[in-house]
Design a protein around this motif. Structure first.
Motif, PDB file in Angstrom:
ATOM      1  N   THR A 129       0.796  -1.117  -0.029  1.00  0.00           N
ATOM      2  CA  THR A 129       0.044   0.063   0.140  1.00  0.00           C
ATOM      3  C   THR A 129       0.929   1.347   0.072  1.00  0.00           C
ATOM      4  O   THR A 129       2.238   1.203  -0.089  1.00  0.00           O
ATOM      5  CB  THR A 129      -0.937   0.060   1.121  1.00  0.00           C
ATOM      6  OG1 THR A 129      -1.921   1.125   1.024  1.00  0.00           O
ATOM      7  CG2 THR A 129      -0.166   0.238   2.545  1.00  0.00           C
ATOM      8  N   ALA A 130       0.542   2.430   0.144  1.00  0.00           N
ATOM      9  CA  ALA A 130       0.910   3.564   0.365  1.00  0.00           C
ATOM     10  C   ALA A 130       1.448   3.955   1.718  1.00  0.00           C
ATOM     11  O   ALA A 130       0.674   3.634   2.711  1.00  0.00           O
ATOM     12  CB  ALA A 130       0.122   4.787  -0.123  1.00  0.00           C
ATOM     13  N   ALA A 131       2.662   4.547   1.707  1.00  0.00           N
ATOM     14  CA  ALA A 131       3.212   4.802   2.886  1.00  0.00           C
ATOM     15  C   ALA A 131       2.491   5.983   3.865  1.00  0.00           C
ATOM     16  O   ALA A 131       2.446   5.854   5.059  1.00  0.00           O
ATOM     17  CB  ALA A 131       4.770   5.350   3.143  1.00  0.00           C
ATOM     18  N   HIS A 132       1.658   6.811   3.151  1.00  0.00           N
ATOM     19  CA  HIS A 132       1.067   7.980   3.817  1.00  0.00           C
ATOM     20  C   HIS A 132      -0.279   7.329   4.419  1.00  0.00           C
ATOM     21  O   HIS A 132      -1.007   8.078   5.106  1.00  0.00           O
ATOM     22  CB  HIS A 132       0.660   8.961   2.878  1.00  0.00           C
ATOM     23  CG  HIS A 132      -0.349   8.782   1.684  1.00  0.00           C
ATOM     24  ND1 HIS A 132       0.068   8.566   0.340  1.00  0.00           N
ATOM     25  CD2 HIS A 132      -1.715   8.594   1.819  1.00  0.00           C
ATOM     26  CE1 HIS A 132      -1.276   8.469  -0.271  1.00  0.00           C
ATOM     27  NE2 HIS A 132      -2.235   8.369   0.454  1.00  0.00           N
ATOM     28  N   CYS A 133      -0.652   6.029   4.091  1.00  0.00           N
ATOM     29  CA  CYS A 133      -1.822   5.361   4.871  1.00  0.00           C
ATOM     30  C   CYS A 133      -1.517   4.832   6.332  1.00  0.00           C
ATOM     31  O   CYS A 133      -2.147   4.503   6.839  1.00  0.00           O
ATOM     32  CB  CYS A 133      -2.085   4.201   3.912  1.00  0.00           C
ATOM     33  SG  CYS A 133      -2.855   4.581   2.404  1.00  0.00           S
ATOM     34  N   ASN A 134      -0.120   5.057   6.466  1.00  0.00           N
ATOM     35  CA  ASN A 134       0.366   4.624   7.877  1.00  0.00           C
ATOM     36  C   ASN A 134      -0.287   5.454   9.146  1.00  0.00           C
ATOM     37  O   ASN A 134      -0.534   6.783   8.769  1.00  0.00           O
ATOM     38  CB  ASN A 134       1.990   4.872   7.908  1.00  0.00           C
ATOM     39  CG  ASN A 134       2.311   3.805   9.092  1.00  0.00           C
ATOM     40  OD1 ASN A 134       1.685   3.222   9.749  1.00  0.00           O
ATOM     41  ND2 ASN A 134       3.592   4.082   9.325  1.00  0.00           N
ATOM     42  N   GLY A 135      -0.862   4.727  10.039  1.00  0.00           N
ATOM     43  CA  GLY A 135      -1.520   5.485  11.137  1.00  0.00           C
ATOM     44  C   GLY A 135      -2.179   4.528  12.106  1.00  0.00           C
ATOM     45  O   GLY A 135      -1.669   3.485  12.409  1.00  0.00           O
ATOM     46  N   ASP A 136      -3.411   4.851  12.346  1.00  0.00           N
ATOM     47  CA  ASP A 136      -4.080   4.038  13.357  1.00  0.00           C
ATOM     48  C   ASP A 136      -4.915   2.897  12.509  1.00  0.00           C
ATOM     49  O   ASP A 136      -6.194   2.921  12.534  1.00  0.00           O
ATOM     50  CB  ASP A 136      -5.020   4.837  14.051  1.00  0.00           C
ATOM     51  CG  ASP A 136      -4.480   5.840  14.949  1.00  0.00           C
ATOM     52  OD1 ASP A 136      -3.366   5.561  15.446  1.00  0.00           O
ATOM     53  OD2 ASP A 136      -4.990   6.927  15.122  1.00  0.00           O
ATOM     54  N   LEU A 137      -4.269   2.192  11.825  1.00  0.00           N
ATOM     55  CA  LEU A 137      -4.828   0.901  11.247  1.00  0.00           C
ATOM     56  C   LEU A 137      -4.919  -0.218  12.062  1.00  0.00           C
ATOM     57  O   LEU A 137      -3.765  -0.612  12.846  1.00  0.00           O
ATOM     58  CB  LEU A 137      -4.060   0.358   9.854  1.00  0.00           C
ATOM     59  CG  LEU A 137      -3.686   1.657   8.998  1.00  0.00           C
ATOM     60  CD1 LEU A 137      -2.819   1.112   7.673  1.00  0.00           C
ATOM     61  CD2 LEU A 137      -5.006   1.864   8.134  1.00  0.00           C
ATOM     62  N   THR A 138      -5.895  -0.901  12.178  1.00  0.00           N
ATOM     63  CA  THR A 138      -6.273  -2.074  13.109  1.00  0.00           C
ATOM     64  C   THR A 138      -6.279  -3.158  12.147  1.00  0.00           C
ATOM     65  O   THR A 138      -5.800  -4.473  12.967  1.00  0.00           O
ATOM     66  CB  THR A 138      -7.562  -1.699  13.763  1.00  0.00           C
ATOM     67  OG1 THR A 138      -8.809  -1.791  13.014  1.00  0.00           O
ATOM     68  CG2 THR A 138      -7.328  -0.492  14.867  1.00  0.00           C
ATOM     69  N   HIS A 139      -6.712  -3.481  11.160  1.00  0.00           N
ATOM     70  CA  HIS A 139      -6.970  -4.614  10.380  1.00  0.00           C
ATOM     71  C   HIS A 139      -7.112  -4.340   8.919  1.00  0.00           C
ATOM     72  O   HIS A 139      -7.301  -3.341   8.439  1.00  0.00           O
ATOM     73  CB  HIS A 139      -8.046  -5.445  10.986  1.00  0.00           C
ATOM     74  CG  HIS A 139      -9.309  -4.842  10.865  1.00  0.00           C
ATOM     75  ND1 HIS A 139      -9.927  -3.831  11.658  1.00  0.00           N
ATOM     76  CD2 HIS A 139     -10.310  -5.083   9.784  1.00  0.00           C
ATOM     77  CE1 HIS A 139     -11.186  -3.522  11.230  1.00  0.00           C
ATOM     78  NE2 HIS A 139     -11.415  -4.091  10.170  1.00  0.00           N
ATOM     79  N   VAL A 140      -7.126  -5.370   8.133  1.00  0.00           N
ATOM     80  CA  VAL A 140      -7.560  -5.415   6.850  1.00  0.00           C
ATOM     81  C   VAL A 140      -8.700  -6.153   6.516  1.00  0.00           C
ATOM     82  O   VAL A 140      -8.971  -7.117   7.113  1.00  0.00           O
ATOM     83  CB  VAL A 140      -6.348  -5.755   5.836  1.00  0.00           C
ATOM     84  CG1 VAL A 140      -4.976  -4.858   6.133  1.00  0.00           C
ATOM     85  CG2 VAL A 140      -6.072  -7.206   6.054  1.00  0.00           C
ATOM     86  N   VAL A 141      -9.294  -6.215   5.271  1.00  0.00           N
ATOM     87  CA  VAL A 141     -10.486  -6.772   5.058  1.00  0.00           C
ATOM     88  C   VAL A 141     -10.054  -7.254   3.645  1.00  0.00           C
ATOM     89  O   VAL A 141      -9.704  -6.636   2.739  1.00  0.00           O
ATOM     90  CB  VAL A 141     -11.876  -6.059   4.712  1.00  0.00           C
ATOM     91  CG1 VAL A 141     -12.781  -6.833   4.127  1.00  0.00           C
ATOM     92  CG2 VAL A 141     -12.179  -5.692   6.231  1.00  0.00           C
TER      93      VAL A 141
END
Length: 246
Positions: free
Chosen positions: A62-74
């Motif tokens: 994915t993109a680095a700017h998506c880094n943050g409070d991610l908890t899971h993927v679908v």
């Protein structure tokens, strides 16, 4: 819009200036059932944040700017209103590029290691990456997909949307983008701000990652969309994958 999304969006636009984060599909159509089975929704407590794509049973790109409070993927569904527990995987590790600062400076790429491997089936598949550095030829039709808005003043959608786009030569792209970073691919407009990280797919391979476009208005006439060129980061990707063989 969710309050957290508003806060993140304001912060990102402030740091990017005129470069707005991309990904809401414009003038697209619903993806066909059982197509694009590599597509992944990055989420924060059930809220879609960014797109991504499965490149190994336990890794999402994915993109680095998506880094943050991610908890899971679908994974394994085009419809985010119908997500079963079996479609979810927690994120065990994030590997943003060590020299990433912001999308307008390039290196907007990140790997996510999943807590549990995904078993490929009729709903979930990986997608191939380039095997060497490449230049996309003229007149090649590519696709970009996502779950974001379908117009400048539209609303997010639950069902995956896809649109055809065409690469734009770097020389032509630089006529619009004065400070175009290295190692990117430009293409005709197809996404809008917000839902980044999805793949630019050409000839059945993921060659780019949605990075940024022109701020605000999805109907801008002259500015190509900008993607991270995956082929330029193959050694970085392969090193991380090798370190995480199990």
């Amino acid at each position: 819009m969710h309050a957290l999304h508003k806060l993140l969006f304001f912060h990102l636009l402030t740091s990017l200036g005129r470069d707005a984060l991309g990904g809401k599909i414009i003038n697209g159509e619903k993806a066909k059932k059982n197509s694009m089975r590599y597509m992944v929704s990055l989420q924060n407590r059930g809220q879609h944040v960014c797109g991504g794509f499965l490149i190994r049973e336990d890794f999402v790109l994915t993109a680095a700017h998506c880094n943050g409070d991610l908890t899971h993927v679908v994974l394994g569904t085009h419809d985010l209103s119908r997500v079963a527990d079996g479609n979810k995987r927690f994120i065990e590790q994030t590997h943003a590029h060590q020299f990433y600062v912001k999308p307008g400076l390039g290196k907007d790429i990140m790997l996510l290691k999943l807590s549990e491997k995904v078993q490929p089936d009729n709903n979930v598949q990986t997608i191939q990456l380039p095997t060497s550095e490449m230049n996309i030829g003229d007149n090649v039709k590519c696709q970009v997909a996502g779950w974001g808005m379908t117009s400048s003043r539209g609303t997010n959608v639950d069902e995956l949307q896809v649109v055809d786009v065409s690469p734009v030569k770097r020389h032509d792209c630089k006529q619009q983008w004065d400070n175009l970073p290295d190692n990117v691919i430009c293409a005709t407009k197809g996404f809008c701000q917000g839902d980044s990280g999805g793949p630019l797919v050409c000839n059945g391979k993921a060659v780019g990652i949605v990075s940024f476009n022109k701020e605000g208005n999805c109907d801008y006439p002259d500015f190509p969309d900008v993607y991270t060129d995956i082929s330029k980061y193959l050694p970085w990707i392969n090193d991380i994958l090798k370190q995480n063989n199990r």
